[in-house]
Design an enzyme around this catalytic site. Structure first.
Site, short mmCIF file in Angstrom:
data_model
loop_
_atom_site.label_atom_id
_atom_site.label_comp_id
_atom_site.label_asym_id
_atom_site.label_seq_id
_atom_site.Cartn_x
_atom_site.Cartn_y
_atom_site.Cartn_z
N HIS A 195 73.65 48.35 44.91
CA HIS A 195 74.81 47.48 44.67
C HIS A 195 75.79 48.21 43.77
O HIS A 195 75.37 48.95 42.88
CB HIS A 195 74.37 46.17 44.02
CG HIS A 195 75.40 45.09 44.14
ND1 HIS A 195 76.44 44.98 43.25
CD2 HIS A 195 75.56 44.12 45.06
CE1 HIS A 195 77.19 43.96 43.62
NE2 HIS A 195 76.69 43.42 44.72
N ASP A 212 70.96 40.39 49.88
CA ASP A 212 70.77 40.38 51.33
C ASP A 212 69.40 40.86 51.78
O ASP A 212 69.06 40.76 52.95
CB ASP A 212 71.86 41.23 52.01
CG ASP A 212 73.18 40.49 52.06
OD1 ASP A 212 73.13 39.25 52.10
OD2 ASP A 212 74.23 41.14 52.04
N1 CMC Z 1 69.80 53.65 50.57
C1 CMC Z 1 69.76 54.96 50.22
N2 CMC Z 1 70.59 55.51 49.31
C2 CMC Z 1 71.52 54.72 48.75
C3 CMC Z 1 71.60 53.35 49.05
C4 CMC Z 1 70.71 52.81 50.00
N3 CMC Z 1 70.77 51.52 50.34
N4 CMC Z 1 72.62 52.80 48.35
C5 CMC Z 1 73.15 53.79 47.61
N5 CMC Z 1 72.47 54.95 47.84
C6 CMC Z 1 72.71 56.24 47.19
C7 CMC Z 1 73.96 56.90 47.75
O1 CMC Z 1 73.66 57.76 48.82
C8 CMC Z 1 74.50 57.64 46.55
O2 CMC Z 1 73.74 58.83 46.41
P1 CMC Z 1 74.43 60.18 45.79
O3 CMC Z 1 74.83 59.81 44.39
O4 CMC Z 1 73.35 61.20 45.88
O5 CMC Z 1 75.62 60.47 46.67
C9 CMC Z 1 74.12 56.74 45.36
O6 CMC Z 1 72.98 55.98 45.81
C10 CMC Z 1 75.25 55.79 44.94
O7 CMC Z 1 75.65 55.05 46.10
P2 CMC Z 1 77.16 54.72 46.47
O8 CMC Z 1 77.26 54.57 47.94
O9 CMC Z 1 78.04 55.73 45.80
O10 CMC Z 1 77.31 53.34 45.74
P3 CMC Z 1 78.41 52.25 46.03
O11 CMC Z 1 78.52 51.45 44.80
O12 CMC Z 1 79.66 52.90 46.53
O13 CMC Z 1 77.80 51.39 47.24
C11 CMC Z 1 76.53 49.76 48.43
C12 CMC Z 1 77.11 50.19 47.06
C13 CMC Z 1 76.00 48.32 48.31
C14 CMC Z 1 77.62 49.79 49.49
C15 CMC Z 1 75.37 50.74 48.80
O14 CMC Z 1 74.35 50.65 47.84
C16 CMC Z 1 74.82 50.45 50.20
O15 CMC Z 1 75.36 50.95 51.19
N6 CMC Z 1 73.72 49.63 50.31
C17 CMC Z 1 73.20 49.22 51.60
C18 CMC Z 1 74.05 48.10 52.16
C19 CMC Z 1 73.82 46.77 51.46
O16 CMC Z 1 72.70 46.36 51.23
N7 CMC Z 1 74.93 46.06 51.18
C20 CMC Z 1 74.88 44.71 50.59
C21 CMC Z 1 75.46 44.65 49.23
S1 CMC Z 1 75.02 43.12 48.39
C22 CMC Z 1 75.84 41.88 49.25
C23 CMC Z 1 77.27 41.83 48.91
O17 CMC Z 1 77.61 41.39 47.81
O18 CMC Z 1 78.07 42.21 49.75
#
Ligand code: CMC
Length: 431
Positions: free
Chosen positions: A308, A366
């Protein structure tokens, strides 16, 4: 605003810049950069807005490190245990918990605005039977602006209230119409004697040829999920509603824009993606394979329902849903326990894995919500629509706060331009 300042030093020019600091009631201080460009000719750069407060708000507070979520100051755990979705909707919209009389009046207003214009209902016939429900629902919500354009003066507080009640009351009816269309079943009209979630379940599952009694356990479960999803401060869809609404557009269009943003798998579409992922994993012995895929930088696969932007510890909503899941699956007599057991095992393995520990990746809301929706008989393609129904309250509350704020300006970010510098046009024949 306080008289505190944050000082930026530019070593190149030797100039130092004093920026005003805003004090929140709780949470980190906010450095005000509004004068930075006008006075010093520089922009700030923050793709994804990870460190940018886009507005002032008194609706919802999150402390991502401590796993805290509060609506209008009330902890989500207390609301989940003691409140109802309708009461939470009132709290979010009006800022205070209602008295019994206020709640009665609010509940009555919502119950008596549930029908939609018959012309709007006919829109569904234009959609293919297998259209994704999010496409149908967002399209029909946008079309509401065609029905309520002249009666929606966004500068009139009364019209804003009418809009709020209308959309909150009608969104379940629109969602149910999308569901019925995808099933090829006749539309079921709302029943105003039923509470919000019972009415929704009735519209989904009743058929003219049979008696349908709403299971109170199912209605209670849905009510809990809706409380947990009702608002989450400046998330992607809410920020979209604010940005679209800041131009003064019709609010139904702003809500439809937010709904489109919600659909993506990184946001509200994750609940559907989690179930797809769990089904694909299939059994506990394959979890290792998928955890490795999630860690592989060259593989686009992510563990859905994990991670998140704001929570760097357990999402408090996930804690509540996880606790409720076992109890509910048992009470509903549902046979989905293997999928839940698989989710629990996946969580256990991921939480011990160095990659997830280091990056503070925990289950989010989720991860478990889809398991409950499935147990209620709601198909996967409807999961994000369910999220949208609940979040509609948050979107409307933020839109109202923004429109009523005299300091609101049209949302218009700047950019770091990295394209070509000036060059002369060459006629097509000489390229
Ligand atoms: N699985 C594997 N690696 C992950 C995941 C995951 N679910 N989420 C983040 N990472 C890694 C990502 O690859 C990155 O690694 P690095 O620093 O080596 O590049 C690091 O963790 C930070 O991730 P980010 O993508 O820069 O973080 P963000 O804040 O931009 O994204 C997120 C947040 C929720 C989009 C992401 O965690 C994700 O794609 N999760 C899966 C989708 C999901 O469950 N979404 C629902 C969110 S909760 C409901 C809502 O409020 O919408």
């Amino acid at each position: 605003m306080t008289d505190k300042h944050f000082t930026l030093n530019d070593p190149e020019s030797g100039e130092s810049v004093q920026l005003a600091v805003h004090e929140p009631t709780v949470g980190p201080k906010v450095v005000d950069v509004t004068q930075l460009y006008g006075e010093h000719g520089v922009f700030t750069f923050d793709p994804g807005y990870a460190a940018t407060a886009s507005c002032e708000s008194s609706i919802t507070y999150i402390d991502g490190e401590a796993g805290v979520l509060m609506y209008r100051g009330y902890p989500i755990e207390q609301l989940a245990k003691q409140s109802t979705f309708t009461e939470v909707a009132y709290l979010l919209l009006h800022g205070e918990l209602p008295t019994a009389a206020q709640l009665d009046e609010f509940d009555h207003s919502i119950r008596t605005h549930t029908m939609i214009n018959e012309s709007l209902l006919r829109f569904f016939n234009g959609f293919h039977h297998n259209a994704h429900p999010m496409a149908m629902v967002s399209g029909v919500v946008a079309s509401m602006s065609a029905f309520y354009h002249d009666s929606t003066n966004i500068h009139d507080p009364h019209d804003r209230d009418v809009f709020a009640y209308r959309i909150i009351a009608k969104i379940p009816t629109i969602a149910a119409a999308a569901y019925k269309h995808s099933r090829g079943q006749p539309f079921v009209y709302p029943q105003n004697q039923l509470d919000y979630c019972s009415n929704l379940l009735h519209m989904f599952f009743a058929v003219p040829s049979d008696q349908y009694e709403v299971d109170p356990v199912a209605a209670e479960a849905l009510d809990l999920l809706f409380i947990l999803h009702a608002d989450h401060e400046q998330n992607c869809s809410t920020s979209t509603v604010r940005l679209a609404g800041s131009s003064g557009t019709n609010p139904y269009s702003a809500i439809a824009a937010g709904m489109s943003a919600l659909w993506g798998p990184a946001h509200g579409g994750a609940n559907e993606a989690v179930i797809n992922m769990l089904e694909e994993i299939g059994s506990a012995d394959r979890i290792g394979l998928y955890v490795s895929k999630a860690k592989d930088r060259n593989d686009p696969f992510r563990l859905m329902g994990f991670g998140h932007r704001v929570y760097k510890s357990y999402d408090p909503r996930a804690t509540i849903i996880r606790e409720t899941c076992h109890r509910l699956l048992e009470r509903l007599g549902h046979n989905d326990t293997p999928l839940f057991e698989l989710a629990l095992r996946l969580e256990e393995i991921a939480l011990k894995d160095e990659y997830f520990v280091e990056k503070n990746l925990y289950p989010n809301v989720d991860f478990y919500s889809g398991i409950i929706y499935r147990a209620l008989g709601i198909p996967k393609s409807m999961f994000t629509v369910m999220f949208a129904i609940a979040r509609c309250v948050g979107w409307v509350t933020h839109w109202r706060e923004m429109v009523a704020d005299p300091g609101t300006r049209i949302g218009r970010p700047r950019q770091l331009y990295v394209g070509p510098t000036r060059r002369d046009y060459s006629p097509i024949g000489s390229r």
